[in-house]
Design a protein around this motif. Structure first.
Motif, PDB file in Angstrom:
ATOM      1  N   ILE A  81      33.225  19.908  16.190  1.00  0.00           N
ATOM      2  CA  ILE A  81      34.222  18.845  16.411  1.00  0.00           C
ATOM      3  C   ILE A  81      35.112  18.722  15.176  1.00  0.00           C
ATOM      4  O   ILE A  81      34.639  18.377  14.094  1.00  0.00           O
ATOM      5  CB  ILE A  81      33.550  17.490  16.689  1.00  0.00           C
ATOM      6  N   GLU A  82      36.379  19.002  15.336  1.00  0.00           N
ATOM      7  CA  GLU A  82      37.330  18.877  14.231  1.00  0.00           C
ATOM      8  C   GLU A  82      37.921  17.472  14.145  1.00  0.00           C
ATOM      9  O   GLU A  82      38.292  17.019  13.063  1.00  0.00           O
ATOM     10  CB  GLU A  82      38.459  19.901  14.392  1.00  0.00           C
ATOM     11  N   ALA A  83      38.026  16.798  15.277  1.00  0.00           N
ATOM     12  CA  ALA A  83      38.612  15.456  15.294  1.00  0.00           C
ATOM     13  C   ALA A  83      38.222  14.766  16.592  1.00  0.00           C
ATOM     14  O   ALA A  83      37.859  15.408  17.578  1.00  0.00           O
ATOM     15  CB  ALA A  83      40.127  15.521  15.166  1.00  0.00           C
ATOM     16  N   ILE A  84      38.320  13.439  16.568  1.00  0.00           N
ATOM     17  CA  ILE A  84      38.058  12.617  17.745  1.00  0.00           C
ATOM     18  C   ILE A  84      39.337  11.858  18.063  1.00  0.00           C
ATOM     19  O   ILE A  84      39.909  11.199  17.187  1.00  0.00           O
ATOM     20  CB  ILE A  84      36.903  11.639  17.488  1.00  0.00           C
ATOM     21  N   VAL A  85      39.786  11.952  19.302  1.00  0.00           N
ATOM     22  CA  VAL A  85      41.000  11.276  19.743  1.00  0.00           C
ATOM     23  C   VAL A  85      40.585  10.133  20.665  1.00  0.00           C
ATOM     24  O   VAL A  85      39.977  10.356  21.710  1.00  0.00           O
ATOM     25  CB  VAL A  85      41.940  12.248  20.484  1.00  0.00           C
ATOM     26  N   ILE A  86      40.881   8.907  20.254  1.00  0.00           N
ATOM     27  CA  ILE A  86      40.474   7.726  21.006  1.00  0.00           C
ATOM     28  C   ILE A  86      41.673   7.197  21.794  1.00  0.00           C
ATOM     29  O   ILE A  86      42.712   6.872  21.227  1.00  0.00           O
ATOM     30  CB  ILE A  86      39.929   6.627  20.072  1.00  0.00           C
ATOM     31  N   PHE A  87      41.521   7.106  23.126  1.00  0.00           N
ATOM     32  CA  PHE A  87      42.631   6.735  24.005  1.00  0.00           C
ATOM     33  C   PHE A  87      42.810   5.226  24.132  1.00  0.00           C
ATOM     34  O   PHE A  87      43.901   4.752  24.437  1.00  0.00           O
ATOM     35  CB  PHE A  87      42.406   7.320  25.396  1.00  0.00           C
ATOM     36  N   ASP A  88      41.738   4.477  23.985  1.00  0.00           N
ATOM     37  CA  ASP A  88      41.793   3.024  24.060  1.00  0.00           C
ATOM     38  C   ASP A  88      40.579   2.493  23.308  1.00  0.00           C
ATOM     39  O   ASP A  88      39.746   3.266  22.827  1.00  0.00           O
ATOM     40  CB  ASP A  88      41.815   2.525  25.511  1.00  0.00           C
ATOM     41  N   SER A  89      40.478   1.182  23.191  1.00  0.00           N
ATOM     42  CA  SER A  89      39.374   0.603  22.417  1.00  0.00           C
ATOM     43  C   SER A  89      38.270   0.041  23.306  1.00  0.00           C
ATOM     44  O   SER A  89      37.474  -0.783  22.861  1.00  0.00           O
ATOM     45  CB  SER A  89      39.910  -0.488  21.487  1.00  0.00           C
ATOM     46  N   GLN A  90      38.219   0.489  24.553  1.00  0.00           N
ATOM     47  CA  GLN A  90      37.178   0.033  25.459  1.00  0.00           C
ATOM     48  C   GLN A  90      35.795   0.485  24.985  1.00  0.00           C
ATOM     49  O   GLN A  90      35.644   1.538  24.356  1.00  0.00           O
ATOM     50  CB  GLN A  90      37.430   0.569  26.875  1.00  0.00           C
ATOM     51  N   ILE A  91      34.770  -0.299  25.316  1.00  0.00           N
ATOM     52  CA  ILE A  91      33.400   0.008  24.904  1.00  0.00           C
ATOM     53  C   ILE A  91      32.981   1.409  25.316  1.00  0.00           C
ATOM     54  O   ILE A  91      32.374   2.152  24.534  1.00  0.00           O
ATOM     55  CB  ILE A  91      32.431  -1.045  25.481  1.00  0.00           C
ATOM     56  N   ASP A  92      33.311   1.800  26.562  1.00  0.00           N
ATOM     57  CA  ASP A  92      32.820   3.089  27.053  1.00  0.00           C
ATOM     58  C   ASP A  92      33.582   4.276  26.474  1.00  0.00           C
ATOM     59  O   ASP A  92      33.206   5.428  26.730  1.00  0.00           O
ATOM     60  CB  ASP A  92      32.813   3.135  28.588  1.00  0.00           C
ATOM     61  N   HIS A  93      34.626   4.039  25.668  1.00  0.00           N
ATOM     62  CA  HIS A  93      35.347   5.142  25.027  1.00  0.00           C
ATOM     63  C   HIS A  93      35.228   5.142  23.507  1.00  0.00           C
ATOM     64  O   HIS A  93      35.675   6.091  22.867  1.00  0.00           O
ATOM     65  CB  HIS A  93      36.821   5.105  25.416  1.00  0.00           C
ATOM     66  N   ALA A  94      34.644   4.096  22.935  1.00  0.00           N
ATOM     67  CA  ALA A  94      34.604   4.010  21.468  1.00  0.00           C
ATOM     68  C   ALA A  94      33.211   3.811  20.889  1.00  0.00           C
ATOM     69  O   ALA A  94      32.973   4.148  19.717  1.00  0.00           O
ATOM     70  CB  ALA A  94      35.511   2.878  20.988  1.00  0.00           C
ATOM     71  N   THR A  95      32.277   3.286  21.651  1.00  0.00           N
ATOM     72  CA  THR A  95      30.950   2.969  21.111  1.00  0.00           C
ATOM     73  C   THR A  95      30.237   4.203  20.563  1.00  0.00           C
ATOM     74  O   THR A  95      29.461   4.112  19.608  1.00  0.00           O
ATOM     75  CB  THR A  95      30.083   2.301  22.194  1.00  0.00           C
ATOM     76  N   GLY A  96      30.504   5.355  21.158  1.00  0.00           N
ATOM     77  CA  GLY A  96      29.855   6.580  20.701  1.00  0.00           C
ATOM     78  C   GLY A  96      30.163   6.953  19.267  1.00  0.00           C
ATOM     79  O   GLY A  96      29.441   7.753  18.661  1.00  0.00           O
ATOM     80  N   LEU A  97      31.229   6.379  18.703  1.00  0.00           N
ATOM     81  CA  LEU A  97      31.528   6.647  17.288  1.00  0.00           C
ATOM     82  C   LEU A  97      30.353   6.247  16.401  1.00  0.00           C
ATOM     83  O   LEU A  97      30.092   6.889  15.377  1.00  0.00           O
ATOM     84  CB  LEU A  97      32.782   5.889  16.857  1.00  0.00           C
ATOM     85  N   LEU A  98      29.646   5.197  16.786  1.00  0.00           N
ATOM     86  CA  LEU A  98      28.496   4.749  15.989  1.00  0.00           C
ATOM     87  C   LEU A  98      27.366   5.773  16.010  1.00  0.00           C
ATOM     88  O   LEU A  98      26.583   5.859  15.064  1.00  0.00           O
ATOM     89  CB  LEU A  98      27.987   3.406  16.517  1.00  0.00           C
ATOM     90  N   ILE A  99      27.279   6.549  17.075  1.00  0.00           N
ATOM     91  CA  ILE A  99      26.231   7.567  17.194  1.00  0.00           C
ATOM     92  C   ILE A  99      26.532   8.762  16.288  1.00  0.00           C
ATOM     93  O   ILE A  99      25.632   9.529  15.941  1.00  0.00           O
ATOM     94  CB  ILE A  99      26.108   8.035  18.659  1.00  0.00           C
ATOM     95  N   LEU A 100      27.792   8.916  15.880  1.00  0.00           N
ATOM     96  CA  LEU A 100      28.219  10.087  15.097  1.00  0.00           C
ATOM     97  C   LEU A 100      28.300   9.781  13.605  1.00  0.00           C
ATOM     98  O   LEU A 100      29.019  10.431  12.866  1.00  0.00           O
ATOM     99  CB  LEU A 100      29.590  10.556  15.607  1.00  0.00           C
ATOM    100  N   ARG A 101      27.514   8.811  13.149  1.00  0.00           N
ATOM    101  CA  ARG A 101      27.650   8.294  11.785  1.00  0.00           C
ATOM    102  C   ARG A 101      26.910   9.100  10.731  1.00  0.00           C
ATOM    103  O   ARG A 101      27.030   8.809   9.542  1.00  0.00           O
ATOM    104  CB  ARG A 101      27.126   6.854  11.742  1.00  0.00           C
ATOM    105  N   GLU A 102      26.105  10.109  11.127  1.00  0.00           N
ATOM    106  CA  GLU A 102      25.206  10.753  10.152  1.00  0.00           C
ATOM    107  C   GLU A 102      25.858  11.820   9.286  1.00  0.00           C
ATOM    108  O   GLU A 102      25.193  12.383   8.422  1.00  0.00           O
ATOM    109  CB  GLU A 102      24.003  11.394  10.883  1.00  0.00           C
ATOM    110  N   GLY A 103      27.112  12.160   9.505  1.00  0.00           N
ATOM    111  CA  GLY A 103      27.697  13.278   8.783  1.00  0.00           C
ATOM    112  C   GLY A 103      28.818  12.908   7.848  1.00  0.00           C
ATOM    113  O   GLY A 103      28.816  11.849   7.215  1.00  0.00           O
TER     114      GLY A 103
END
Length: 302
Positions: A81-103
């Motif tokens: 994954i080179e980048a993450i493109v977020i289309f809106d700030s809805q829970i089902d499109h942004a919450t996963g960012l917290l899962i990607l916190r280890e790197g």
């Protein structure tokens, strides 16, 4: 251009954890021909090694685990994954960012309005600063294309869509351009384009033009009818919450029938939608109109 459908469901996935609608009950019992679905997200690449992740659903860990092309290679930690493109700030499109916190710091592209929501009403960016950090980049809304380093041969053009910000947004009842976007993905070497919009409530002229010119449209398939949620006791209309239903006058099927060029695929399918049953009359209607229904781990190549 390579597109991987990581998740094809709407918020809550399918079956939804607390739902006993006919679809959810039947898929659990194995009495309908249907596939379970994670919440919607796709990944896009031009070479199969370097990927842009479009939205980060709460199911992102399982989605990435099922996608070997994105796994670390030749080192202990890493990602395709080179980048993450977020289309809106809805829970089902942004919450996963917290899962990607280890790197390493997350490279995120989003509109100014989405950034405001993710630092105020739903302050994920602030939380991530205590873990990996965020390197955010603004998405232009003036029609200019942008590129992402290491995602060679692809350029991206955002289209603002009519929508409401999430309930926790400081401007929930004061819509702004950039609350929700669709995206034109253009491959420079081949000229091929895909239009992606998992949340699409109104076909505005600029959206119609983008879909007409695309080689593939991967768009909102949330609800079959406008009043579908009434079947589970929720008096909400599809159009009122930003989703154009497929069936009926002015619906998605009627519009897609006007398009000759693109491959037509639906994504972001709600658990109540009868098209989830592959043997249903509704699925047969889609097939007759040349419209596909995406599924988890689907690969699309242009």
């Amino acid at each position: 251009m390579q597109i991987r459908v990581l998740g094809s469901g709407a918020g809550g996935g399918f079956p939804q954890w607390n739902c006993s609608c006919p679809n959810c009950k039947a898929v659990r019992a194995g009495t309908i021909k249907a596939s379970t679905r994670n919440q919607s997200s796709i990944a896009v690449s031009s070479d199969g090694e370097h990927w842009a992740l479009f939205n980060a659903s709460p199911d992102v860990r399982a989605q990435l685990e099922n996608f070997p092309e994105i796994h670390p290679k030749n080192k202990v930690r890493g990602t395709g994954i080179e980048a993450i493109v977020i289309f809106d700030s809805q829970i089902d499109h942004a919450t996963g960012l917290l899962i990607l916190r280890e790197g390493d710091p997350l490279t995120i592209y989003c509109t100014d309005m989405v950034k405001q929501d993710l630092t105020a009403g739903f302050p994920i960016f602030n939380i991530l600063e205590h873990f990996c950090g965020v390197e955010d980049h603004p998405i232009p809304l003036n029609g200019d294309a942008f590129t992402i380093p290491n995602i060679d041969d692809l350029e991206f053009t955002a289209l603002p869509l009519k929508s409401k910000a999430p309930p926790y947004s400081p401007h929930r009842n004061d819509p702004h351009e950039g609350d929700n976007i669709g995206m034109i993905i253009h491959q420079i070497s081949t000229g091929k384009t895909t239009f992606y919009a998992p949340g699409l409530g109104v076909i505005e002229p600029h959206v119609e033009q983008a879909m007409t010119e695309a080689d593939c449209v991967l768009v909102d398939g949330t609800f079959w009818t406008d009043d579908e949620l009434a079947s589970v006791g929720r008096p909400l209309l599809a159009r009122k919450i930003g989703h154009l239903p497929q069936f009926g006058e002015g619906g998605m099927i009627e519009f897609l029938d006007t398009l000759d060029k693109p491959r037509k695929i639906l994504i972001h399918i709600n658990n109540t939608n009868p098209i989830l049953d592959e043997e249903s009359e509704e699925r047969d209607i889609l097939t007759q109109h040349g419209i596909e229904v995406s599924y988890d781990n689907m690969n699309i190549e242009l």
